[in-house]
Design a protein around this motif. Structure first.
Motif, PDB file in Angstrom:
ATOM      1  N   PHE A 148       0.854  -1.200   0.000  1.00 54.00           N
ATOM      2  CA  PHE A 148       0.000   0.000   0.000  1.00 54.00           C
ATOM      3  C   PHE A 148       0.886   1.245   0.000  1.00 54.00           C
ATOM      4  O   PHE A 148       2.059   1.182   0.364  1.00 54.00           O
ATOM      5  CB  PHE A 148      -0.917   0.037   1.235  1.00 54.00           C
ATOM      6  N   GLN A 149       0.279   2.326  -0.408  1.00 48.68           N
ATOM      7  CA  GLN A 149       0.987   3.616  -0.293  1.00 48.68           C
ATOM      8  C   GLN A 149       0.148   4.552   0.575  1.00 48.68           C
ATOM      9  O   GLN A 149       0.406   4.718   1.744  1.00 48.68           O
ATOM     10  CB  GLN A 149       1.265   4.189  -1.678  1.00 48.68           C
ATOM     11  N   CYS A 150      -0.928   5.116   0.009  1.00 44.72           N
ATOM     12  CA  CYS A 150      -1.746   6.003   0.851  1.00 44.72           C
ATOM     13  C   CYS A 150      -2.596   5.202   1.836  1.00 44.72           C
ATOM     14  O   CYS A 150      -2.988   5.701   2.881  1.00 44.72           O
ATOM     15  CB  CYS A 150      -2.640   6.894  -0.014  1.00 44.72           C
ATOM     16  N   GLY A 151      -2.915   3.968   1.491  1.00 43.78           N
ATOM     17  CA  GLY A 151      -3.663   3.096   2.399  1.00 43.78           C
ATOM     18  C   GLY A 151      -5.171   3.204   2.308  1.00 43.78           C
ATOM     19  O   GLY A 151      -5.879   2.468   3.001  1.00 43.78           O
ATOM     20  N   TYR A 152      -5.672   4.102   1.461  1.00 39.69           N
ATOM     21  CA  TYR A 152      -7.121   4.297   1.439  1.00 39.69           C
ATOM     22  C   TYR A 152      -7.867   3.046   0.968  1.00 39.69           C
ATOM     23  O   TYR A 152      -8.920   2.702   1.505  1.00 39.69           O
ATOM     24  CB  TYR A 152      -7.487   5.487   0.540  1.00 39.69           C
ATOM     25  N   CYS A 153      -7.315   2.350  -0.001  1.00 43.45           N
ATOM     26  CA  CYS A 153      -7.994   1.160  -0.524  1.00 43.45           C
ATOM     27  C   CYS A 153      -7.698  -0.087   0.300  1.00 43.45           C
ATOM     28  O   CYS A 153      -8.310  -1.129   0.096  1.00 43.45           O
ATOM     29  CB  CYS A 153      -7.555   0.902  -1.971  1.00 43.45           C
ATOM     30  N   THR A 154      -6.714   0.007   1.212  1.00 45.32           N
ATOM     31  CA  THR A 154      -6.147  -1.185   1.856  1.00 45.32           C
ATOM     32  C   THR A 154      -7.152  -2.030   2.668  1.00 45.32           C
ATOM     33  O   THR A 154      -7.140  -3.254   2.544  1.00 45.32           O
ATOM     34  CB  THR A 154      -4.933  -0.785   2.725  1.00 45.32           C
ATOM     35  N   CYS A 185      -6.810   0.401  -6.860  1.00 41.66           N
ATOM     36  CA  CYS A 185      -5.796   1.075  -6.047  1.00 41.66           C
ATOM     37  C   CYS A 185      -5.235   2.216  -6.883  1.00 41.66           C
ATOM     38  O   CYS A 185      -4.537   1.987  -7.876  1.00 41.66           O
ATOM     39  CB  CYS A 185      -4.680   0.096  -5.664  1.00 41.66           C
ATOM     40  N   ARG A 186      -5.533   3.419  -6.468  1.00 41.17           N
ATOM     41  CA  ARG A 186      -5.066   4.572  -7.251  1.00 41.17           C
ATOM     42  C   ARG A 186      -3.563   4.757  -7.128  1.00 41.17           C
ATOM     43  O   ARG A 186      -2.940   5.432  -7.925  1.00 41.17           O
ATOM     44  CB  ARG A 186      -5.793   5.842  -6.802  1.00 41.17           C
ATOM     45  N   CYS A 187      -2.965   4.165  -6.090  1.00 43.81           N
ATOM     46  CA  CYS A 187      -1.503   4.246  -5.952  1.00 43.81           C
ATOM     47  C   CYS A 187      -0.816   3.130  -6.741  1.00 43.81           C
ATOM     48  O   CYS A 187       0.410   3.045  -6.739  1.00 43.81           O
ATOM     49  CB  CYS A 187      -1.114   4.131  -4.484  1.00 43.81           C
TER      50      CYS A 187
HETATM   51  S1  FES Z   1      -2.745   2.393  -1.522  1.00 41.71           S
HETATM   52 FE1  FES Z   1      -3.495   4.313  -2.197  1.00 41.71          FE
HETATM   53  S2  FES Z   1      -5.283   3.785  -3.257  1.00 41.71           S
HETATM   54 FE2  FES Z   1      -4.386   1.896  -2.839  1.00 41.71          FE
END
Ligand code: FES
Ligand code: FES
Length: 204
Positions: A148-154, A185-187
């Motif tokens: 994950f990066q931003c974690g929003y979809c996690t 996952c947008r990241c």
């Molecule tokens: S980790 Fe950022 S949207 Fe999936």
């Protein structure tokens, strides 16, 4: 006593008048009874805004709620139970950020009515770790692989990944990608997500 000329003369009571009056009264009573019977059969109108009392079983606990009948499962979890792990990405069934398990099957919380899950077991990201805090193998694998990066979809990715493995759809990278395609996952952490799922599969 003589009748005043201002008083109307009583109408002569005839057999015809008697019959006419009787028929009209009988019809009136019948019509009244019919309309009362119809009114009794008519379903009472339910105000959709009136709170609906439901019991939801979430992460092993029964939770009593009084909700607008139109409340989604996602809103019930986030706004009424304070379980904000499940995310609202699109609110239209397109991103998978709101994925939760319903009797171990993945569903989109934004497209599921809270009232429809009564009697079913809802599992959210908050319900995955053991009581002592030990992470679920899938949660640990996501950390191990930096999935994950931003974690929003996690949270949605992890819940969906558990179901993907349990469904037997994690036999190859291609199969994982196919059966995780509902979780965006947008990241673009996709390669790491696949690696995490493969690791967790061997431990689950
Ligand atoms: S980790 Fe950022 S949207 Fe999936
Ligand atoms: S928030 Fe439910 S699918 Fe996007």
């Amino acid at each position: 006593m003589t009748r005043s000329k201002h008083h109307a003369r009583p109408q002569a009571w005839s057999r015809r008048n008697f019959l006419a009056t009787t028929v009209v009264s009988t019809m009136s009573v019948t019509l009244l009874e019919r309309s009362e019977a119809k009114a009794a059969q008519r379903p009472t109108r339910v105000d959709p805004r009136a709170p609906l009392k439901i019991t939801m079983r979430v992460n092993g606990q029964d939770r009593q709620l009084a909700l607008d009948a139109r409340t989604t499962l996602l809103d019930a979890l986030r706004e009424h139970l304070g379980l904000t792990g499940s995310k609202k990405g699109c609110d239209h069934g397109q991103c998978g950020a709101c994925t939760v398990l319903l009797n171990d099957r993945r569903v989109l919380g934004c497209l599921t009515l809270a009232a429809s899950v009564e009697g079913l077991e809802v599992t959210t990201i908050e319900g995955l770790a053991a009581p002592d805090g030990t992470l679920h193998p899938m949660q640990q694998a996501f950390i191990d692989h930096d999935a994950f990066q931003c974690g929003y979809c996690t949270p949605g990715q992890i819940v969906s990944a558990i179901a993907c493995v349990n469904e037997g759809h994690a036999e190859s990278d291609a199969e994982i990608r196919e059966h995780m395609s509902g979780n965006l996952c947008r990241c673009a952490a996709y390669p790491n997500i696949v690696a995490a799922i493969k690791q967790a599969k061997s431990e689950m």
